[in-house]
Design an enzyme around this catalytic site. Structure first.
Site, mmCIF file in Angstrom:
data_model
loop_
_atom_site.group_PDB
_atom_site.id
_atom_site.type_symbol
_atom_site.label_atom_id
_atom_site.label_comp_id
_atom_site.label_asym_id
_atom_site.label_seq_id
_atom_site.Cartn_x
_atom_site.Cartn_y
_atom_site.Cartn_z
ATOM 1 N N TYR A 118 0.842 -1.205 0.000
ATOM 2 C CA TYR A 118 0.000 0.000 0.000
ATOM 3 C C TYR A 118 0.876 1.254 0.000
ATOM 4 O O TYR A 118 0.650 2.185 -0.766
ATOM 5 C CB TYR A 118 -0.916 0.013 1.226
ATOM 6 C CG TYR A 118 -1.995 -1.045 1.207
ATOM 7 C CD1 TYR A 118 -3.206 -0.817 0.568
ATOM 8 C CD2 TYR A 118 -1.808 -2.266 1.850
ATOM 9 C CE1 TYR A 118 -4.198 -1.782 0.562
ATOM 10 C CE2 TYR A 118 -2.799 -3.237 1.849
ATOM 11 C CZ TYR A 118 -3.993 -2.996 1.196
ATOM 12 O OH TYR A 118 -4.966 -3.949 1.183
ATOM 13 N N ASN A 141 -12.496 0.249 -5.809
ATOM 14 C CA ASN A 141 -12.189 -0.176 -7.175
ATOM 15 C C ASN A 141 -13.412 -0.785 -7.849
ATOM 16 O O ASN A 141 -13.871 -1.855 -7.456
ATOM 17 C CB ASN A 141 -11.039 -1.197 -7.150
ATOM 18 C CG ASN A 141 -10.622 -1.667 -8.525
ATOM 19 O OD1 ASN A 141 -11.106 -1.176 -9.535
ATOM 20 N ND2 ASN A 141 -9.711 -2.621 -8.548
ATOM 21 N N CYS A 149 -6.507 -4.985 -7.813
ATOM 22 C CA CYS A 149 -6.348 -4.608 -6.406
ATOM 23 C C CYS A 149 -5.973 -5.801 -5.540
ATOM 24 O O CYS A 149 -5.446 -5.623 -4.443
ATOM 25 C CB CYS A 149 -7.589 -3.893 -5.882
ATOM 26 S SG CYS A 149 -9.131 -4.760 -6.152
ATOM 27 N N HIS A 150 -6.188 -7.025 -6.040
ATOM 28 C CA HIS A 150 -5.752 -8.210 -5.290
ATOM 29 C C HIS A 150 -4.232 -8.277 -5.183
ATOM 30 O O HIS A 150 -3.717 -8.986 -4.329
ATOM 31 C CB HIS A 150 -6.310 -9.492 -5.930
ATOM 32 C CG HIS A 150 -5.869 -9.729 -7.338
ATOM 33 N ND1 HIS A 150 -6.479 -9.103 -8.405
ATOM 34 C CD2 HIS A 150 -4.887 -10.500 -7.854
ATOM 35 C CE1 HIS A 150 -5.902 -9.499 -9.522
ATOM 36 N NE2 HIS A 150 -4.921 -10.347 -9.209
ATOM 37 N N GLU A 176 -2.183 -16.547 -10.005
ATOM 38 C CA GLU A 176 -1.071 -15.827 -10.609
ATOM 39 C C GLU A 176 0.294 -16.329 -10.124
ATOM 40 O O GLU A 176 1.333 -15.791 -10.515
ATOM 41 C CB GLU A 176 -1.208 -14.330 -10.340
ATOM 42 C CG GLU A 176 -2.409 -13.724 -11.026
ATOM 43 C CD GLU A 176 -2.506 -12.221 -10.908
ATOM 44 O OE1 GLU A 176 -1.550 -11.569 -10.431
ATOM 45 O OE2 GLU A 176 -3.552 -11.680 -11.298
#
Length: 184
Positions: A118, A141, A149-150, A176
């Site tokens: 962040y 978002n 945003c993950h 991912e």
């Protein structure tokens, strides 16, 4: 606003084998405008009412529309592990100011398979002390997954919060390759 009579087209799509449940996707003539997790009846109703009110638009279910075909195709490819970068026009109408600035930086600067803190993201937009404001931007978002945003985590390695729930965040990060696949 949308140039063709202010119409927002939407559909609910599956999320492949990712385990995160159905997604609501909505688009205007300008591009994808909204993605909502866990798109059961209550979420659909709330999301569609918000879209109509915020955009001053007619909101129409259109699962087979040309406008939604490419987003649906790209989501399927992403959840199948075949797509790393979404290439969709985005309608940023539901975001403004600092939030939009942070979300655009996130979309452009945090690639598939990586994470950012962040505070680091705050620094990237020239506001190094604004980590909490970055958290608020993530919470607002309107385009999760596409605007990833993950991929934003706490500097100590914690996952932080997530509007779709921490299990959804874990599943996306596992997809991912950032986290190990959950054992079920």
């Amino acid at each position: 606003m949308d140039s063709d009579g202010q119409v927002v087209e939407w559909a609910v799509i599956g999320s492949g084998d990712s385990g995160i449940g159905p997604l609501l996707v909505a688009a205007t003539g300008a591009g994808l405008v909204c993605v909502a997790f866990h798109a059961g009846p209550e979420v659909r109703e709330r999301t569609l009412a918000r879209l109509g009110a915020r955009l001053g638009a007619e909101v129409v279910e259109a699962p087979g529309s040309a406008r939604l075909a490419e987003p649906v195709r790209q989501f399927a490819a992403y959840f199948a592990g075949e797509l790393r970068d979404f290439a969709l026009p985005l309608d940023w109408s539901l975001s403004s100011g600092f939030n939009r600035q942070v979300l655009r930086e996130l979309a452009a600067g945090v690639p598939y398979g990586t994470v950012v803190g962040y505070g680091d993201l705050a620094g990237r937009v020239g506001q190094p002390g604004a980590a909490q404001a970055v958290g608020a931007a993530m919470g607002s978002n309107p385009l999760p997954v596409v605007v990833p945003c993950h991929r934003v985590v706490e500097s100590d390695g914690g996952l932080g919060g997530f509007g779709g729930g921490l299990e959804t965040k874990r599943a996306l990060l596992a997809l991912e390759g950032v986290l190990p696949q959950p054992l079920f």
